[in-house]
Design a protein around this motif. Structure first.
Motif, short mmCIF file in Angstrom:
data_model
loop_
_atom_site.label_atom_id
_atom_site.label_comp_id
_atom_site.label_asym_id
_atom_site.label_seq_id
_atom_site.Cartn_x
_atom_site.Cartn_y
_atom_site.Cartn_z
N ARG A 142 0.85 -1.19 0.00
CA ARG A 142 0.00 0.00 0.00
C ARG A 142 0.89 1.24 0.00
O ARG A 142 1.93 1.27 0.65
CB ARG A 142 -0.90 0.04 1.23
CG ARG A 142 -1.89 -1.10 1.33
CD ARG A 142 -2.98 -0.98 0.26
NE ARG A 142 -3.95 -2.04 0.35
CZ ARG A 142 -3.87 -3.20 -0.28
NH1 ARG A 142 -2.81 -3.47 -1.04
NH2 ARG A 142 -4.81 -4.11 -0.17
N LEU A 143 0.43 2.27 -0.72
CA LEU A 143 1.17 3.53 -0.77
C LEU A 143 0.17 4.68 -0.82
O LEU A 143 -0.72 4.70 -1.68
CB LEU A 143 2.08 3.59 -2.00
CG LEU A 143 2.88 4.88 -2.20
CD1 LEU A 143 3.88 5.07 -1.05
CD2 LEU A 143 3.60 4.86 -3.54
N LEU A 144 0.32 5.61 0.11
CA LEU A 144 -0.49 6.81 0.15
C LEU A 144 0.45 8.00 0.20
O LEU A 144 1.31 8.07 1.08
CB LEU A 144 -1.40 6.80 1.39
CG LEU A 144 -2.23 8.04 1.65
CD1 LEU A 144 -3.24 8.27 0.53
CD2 LEU A 144 -2.93 7.92 3.00
N ILE A 145 0.32 8.91 -0.77
CA ILE A 145 1.18 10.10 -0.83
C ILE A 145 0.30 11.33 -1.00
O ILE A 145 -0.60 11.35 -1.83
CB ILE A 145 2.19 10.03 -1.99
CG1 ILE A 145 3.14 8.84 -1.83
CG2 ILE A 145 3.00 11.33 -2.09
CD1 ILE A 145 4.11 8.65 -2.99
N GLY A 146 0.60 12.35 -0.22
CA GLY A 146 -0.01 13.66 -0.39
C GLY A 146 1.08 14.68 -0.65
O GLY A 146 2.09 14.69 0.05
N ARG A 147 0.88 15.52 -1.66
CA ARG A 147 1.89 16.52 -2.05
C ARG A 147 1.22 17.88 -2.18
O ARG A 147 0.14 17.99 -2.76
CB ARG A 147 2.50 16.14 -3.38
CG ARG A 147 3.49 17.16 -3.93
CD ARG A 147 3.64 16.98 -5.45
NE ARG A 147 4.70 17.76 -6.02
CZ ARG A 147 4.55 19.01 -6.47
NH1 ARG A 147 3.41 19.61 -6.39
NH2 ARG A 147 5.57 19.64 -7.01
N SER A 148 1.85 18.91 -1.63
CA SER A 148 1.32 20.27 -1.73
C SER A 148 2.43 21.28 -1.91
O SER A 148 3.46 21.20 -1.25
CB SER A 148 0.52 20.62 -0.48
OG SER A 148 0.09 21.97 -0.55
N SER A 149 2.19 22.23 -2.80
CA SER A 149 3.15 23.31 -2.99
C SER A 149 2.81 24.49 -2.07
O SER A 149 3.48 25.52 -2.09
CB SER A 149 3.13 23.78 -4.45
OG SER A 149 1.82 24.17 -4.82
N GLU A 150 1.77 24.33 -1.26
CA GLU A 150 1.28 25.43 -0.41
C GLU A 150 1.85 25.43 1.01
O GLU A 150 1.52 26.32 1.79
CB GLU A 150 -0.24 25.37 -0.34
CG GLU A 150 -0.92 25.47 -1.70
CD GLU A 150 -0.70 26.82 -2.37
OE1 GLU A 150 -0.73 27.85 -1.68
OE2 GLU A 150 -0.48 26.83 -3.60
N ILE A 151 2.66 24.43 1.36
CA ILE A 151 3.19 24.35 2.72
C ILE A 151 4.64 23.86 2.68
O ILE A 151 5.02 23.09 1.81
CB ILE A 151 2.32 23.41 3.60
CG1 ILE A 151 2.74 23.51 5.06
CG2 ILE A 151 2.35 21.99 3.08
CD1 ILE A 151 1.75 22.86 6.01
N ARG A 152 5.44 24.36 3.62
CA ARG A 152 6.83 23.93 3.77
C ARG A 152 7.06 23.54 5.22
O ARG A 152 6.39 24.02 6.12
CB ARG A 152 7.81 25.05 3.41
CG ARG A 152 7.72 25.56 2.00
CD ARG A 152 8.31 24.58 1.00
NE ARG A 152 8.39 25.15 -0.33
CZ ARG A 152 7.40 25.18 -1.20
NH1 ARG A 152 6.22 24.68 -0.88
NH2 ARG A 152 7.53 25.71 -2.39
N PHE A 153 8.04 22.68 5.44
CA PHE A 153 8.46 22.29 6.78
C PHE A 153 9.91 22.75 6.96
O PHE A 153 10.83 22.01 6.64
CB PHE A 153 8.36 20.77 6.93
CG PHE A 153 6.95 20.27 7.02
CD1 PHE A 153 6.37 20.00 8.23
CD2 PHE A 153 6.20 20.08 5.87
CE1 PHE A 153 5.07 19.57 8.33
CE2 PHE A 153 4.89 19.64 5.94
CZ PHE A 153 4.32 19.38 7.17
#
Length: 144
Positions: A132-143
């Motif tokens: 299983r693989l779940l990925i979420g990607r956003s250009s709106e947030i940085r860590f």
């Protein structure tokens, strides 16, 4: 990231620990996965998935638009076919392993410049393959 190490048969899965590998705080499977994805031959990740593989990659480019690549092996193939090969790299910010589950917080960079943050969760089966693989990607947030 560099290519994943290979084992005695030359396949990347030989070198990757399975769920019985003991405690590890670095998510070795997903670390190798992103290294292969960033390589000249990203399709090699197809050799790392189980027969019952399922995924969802929610890919946001900002402005409220996102694409969800969801399904089985065919969905992963579709994702690989549409991505820009060799333009982005994945960088681990933190990662952990708990039993057969790996969690990976990372940053996507284009030409060394941060472009997006992502989180990935993967489950590695008893044969050392990604189930299983779940990925979420956003250009709106940085860590930072």
């Amino acid at each position: 990231m560099t290519d994943a190490p290979t084992g005695t048969t030359g396949t990347p899965t030989d070198a990757l620990p399975g769920p019985s590998a003991g405690p590890d705080s670095s998510a070795p499977f997903l670390t190798a996965w992103f290294e292969i994805l960033d390589s000249d031959e990203p399709a090699r990740i197809l050799d790392l998935i189980s027969d019952d593989f399922a995924l969802s990659i929610l890919f946001s480019t900002g402005g409220g638009s996102a694409t969800d690549f969801a399904g089985d092996r065919a969905a992963l193939v579709g994702y690989l076919e549409q991505r820009e090969k060799g333009t982005r790299t994945h960088h681990r910010l933190s990662a952990t392993t708990l039993g057969q589950d790996e969690l990976f917080l990372g940053e996507v960079r284009r030409a060394g410049v941060p472009e997006a943050a992502f989180v990935a969760a993967g489950r590695v089966n008893g044969e050392g393959r990604l189930q299983r693989l779940l990925i979420g990607r956003s250009s709106e947030i940085r860590f930072p």
